[in-house]
Design an enzyme around this catalytic site. Structure first.
Site, PDB file in Angstrom:
ATOM      1  N   ARG A   1       0.846  -1.190   0.000  1.00  0.00           N
ATOM      2  CA  ARG A   1       0.000   0.000   0.000  1.00  0.00           C
ATOM      3  C   ARG A   1       0.887   1.248   0.000  1.00  0.00           C
ATOM      4  O   ARG A   1       2.067   1.198   0.352  1.00  0.00           O
ATOM      5  CB  ARG A   1      -0.901   0.015   1.229  1.00  0.00           C
ATOM      6  CG  ARG A   1      -1.824  -1.199   1.362  1.00  0.00           C
ATOM      7  CD  ARG A   1      -2.637  -1.094   2.631  1.00  0.00           C
ATOM      8  NE  ARG A   1      -3.567  -2.220   2.810  1.00  0.00           N
ATOM      9  CZ  ARG A   1      -3.279  -3.328   3.471  1.00  0.00           C
ATOM     10  NH1 ARG A   1      -2.083  -3.477   4.046  1.00  0.00           N
ATOM     11  NH2 ARG A   1      -4.181  -4.298   3.589  1.00  0.00           N
TER      12      ARG A   1
ATOM     13  N   LYS B   1      -2.043  -1.904   8.105  1.00  0.00           N
ATOM     14  CA  LYS B   1      -3.481  -1.865   8.303  1.00  0.00           C
ATOM     15  C   LYS B   1      -3.917  -2.998   9.224  1.00  0.00           C
ATOM     16  O   LYS B   1      -3.504  -4.146   9.061  1.00  0.00           O
ATOM     17  CB  LYS B   1      -4.196  -1.996   6.953  1.00  0.00           C
ATOM     18  CG  LYS B   1      -5.701  -1.824   7.024  1.00  0.00           C
ATOM     19  CD  LYS B   1      -6.301  -1.882   5.633  1.00  0.00           C
ATOM     20  CE  LYS B   1      -7.809  -1.685   5.684  1.00  0.00           C
ATOM     21  NZ  LYS B   1      -8.411  -1.722   4.322  1.00  0.00           N
TER      22      LYS B   1
ATOM     23  N   ARG C   1      -1.504  -2.627  -6.615  1.00  0.00           N
ATOM     24  CA  ARG C   1      -1.664  -3.719  -5.642  1.00  0.00           C
ATOM     25  C   ARG C   1      -2.670  -4.754  -6.158  1.00  0.00           C
ATOM     26  O   ARG C   1      -2.441  -5.957  -6.035  1.00  0.00           O
ATOM     27  CB  ARG C   1      -2.116  -3.139  -4.300  1.00  0.00           C
ATOM     28  CG  ARG C   1      -2.346  -4.153  -3.195  1.00  0.00           C
ATOM     29  CD  ARG C   1      -2.578  -3.399  -1.889  1.00  0.00           C
ATOM     30  NE  ARG C   1      -3.322  -4.157  -0.903  1.00  0.00           N
ATOM     31  CZ  ARG C   1      -2.766  -4.945   0.020  1.00  0.00           C
ATOM     32  NH1 ARG C   1      -1.453  -5.086   0.059  1.00  0.00           N
ATOM     33  NH2 ARG C   1      -3.514  -5.578   0.901  1.00  0.00           N
TER      34      ARG C   1
END
Length: 305
Positions: free
Chosen positions: A140, A165, A241
């Site tokens: 990310r 995350k 991604r």
């Protein structure tokens, strides 16, 4: 953890921040919840402490009537719900909040040739390294810009992604090409902000005031490269991604390995890439083709007799 805001501090706000911190909510979640409650208070015209069930229902209707997306609407009400349920303990208001089912969208994916063109048109070596990490390792934007020297393990050929995350650590592969790019970037990398930072703690992509670049900066660099590469699809940095996961799936990599590389908690989240793996889809034999082959075989047998 301190969440910095320009909004005047009120006792209710202080209580809510304390409640979120004690429950170990991340900075992004705290900011989102506070923004949601600020929006509700602005619509209400007074403190949320005085809200009524009818006003909670009316606010949800207001969000939909003003064109707020379902995703944003649900996130807003999640923040308001935290305020009512945890800080105010107003369960009569919590019962009025409901979530709407969000539409299931197929992730947009780039072809290998399109990714190659984007990387080739990166405006600088720094941009090429960051975009290569985003695609080549499935990282990310925030994970790329937060990388530190100690996260790179050239011996084992892995990159450690720390507390990303969901407050999870994970390892991803370190391709030889990316390791070479990182070494080239290290020779050009500005060192003015390294004072006082131990070697392993040095930020690979420094910004200002001793901090790393912001995710917005890498997103801007991606947009610039995509435009130069004549990509007309409505792509974002996160598309790299998506493309990473899809291309691995097309190459036959086990979906559970891809799940670990992406840091997904649920396999169902990773499985959605099967719907956009065009290589896998095009390789599936249609039952119509099978019918045609059966008809040809029968015709051949009749002709032989």
């Amino acid at each position: 953890m301190n969440v910095q805001h320009s909004t005047p501090t009120t006792p209710l706000r202080v209580r809510m921040i304390a409640d979120m911190s004690s429950r170990n909510l991340g900075p992004a979640s705290q900011v989102g919840h506070l923004r949601a409650c600020k929006r509700f208070a602005a619509w209400l015209g007074r403190s949320p402490e005085t809200a009524t069930p009818d006003e909670v229902r009316a606010f949800q209707q207001h969000l939909m009537e003003t064109g707020t997306s379902i995703c944003t609407r649900n996130r807003t009400m999640t923040g308001v719900k935290f305020l009512f349920r945890v800080t105010l303990r107003r369960h009569d208001l919590v019962s009025e909040i409901f979530s709407l089912k969000e539409p299931v969208k197929v992730p947009l994916v780039l072809s290998r040739n399109e990714v190659r063109r984007i990387l080739a048109m990166a405006p600088s070596l720094k941009a090429r390294v960051m975009l290569s990490l985003a695609y080549g390792c499935g990282m990310r934007a925030g994970e790329v810009v937060r990388l530190r020297v100690g996260d790179i393990d050239g011996e084992q050929k892995i990159i450690r992604i720390v507390q990303s995350k969901g407050r999870k650590d994970r390892n991803v592969m370190l391709p030889g090409d990316i390791l070479g790019l990182l070494r080239n970037w290290w020779k050009e990398r500005p060192t003015s902000q390294d004072q006082g930072a131990a070697g392993p703690d040095r930020v690979i992509f420094p910004g200002y005031n001793g901090k790393h670049l912001s995710p917005r900066q890498i997103s801007r660099l991606f947009k610039q490269a995509a435009k130069a590469a004549a990509i007309t699809k409505p792509v974002t940095l996160h598309t790299l991604r998506h493309s990473f996961a899809t291309h691995l799936l097309e190459r036959g990599v086990d979906i559970r390995v891809i799940q670990a590389l992406l840091g997904h908690t649920k396999l169902t989240t990773t499985a959605r890439y099967a719907s956009v793996a065009t290589g896998m889809i095009s390789a599936v034999e249609s039952p119509l083709d099978n019918l045609s082959q059966v008809a040809k075989r029968k015709k051949g047998k009749k002709g032989a007799s």
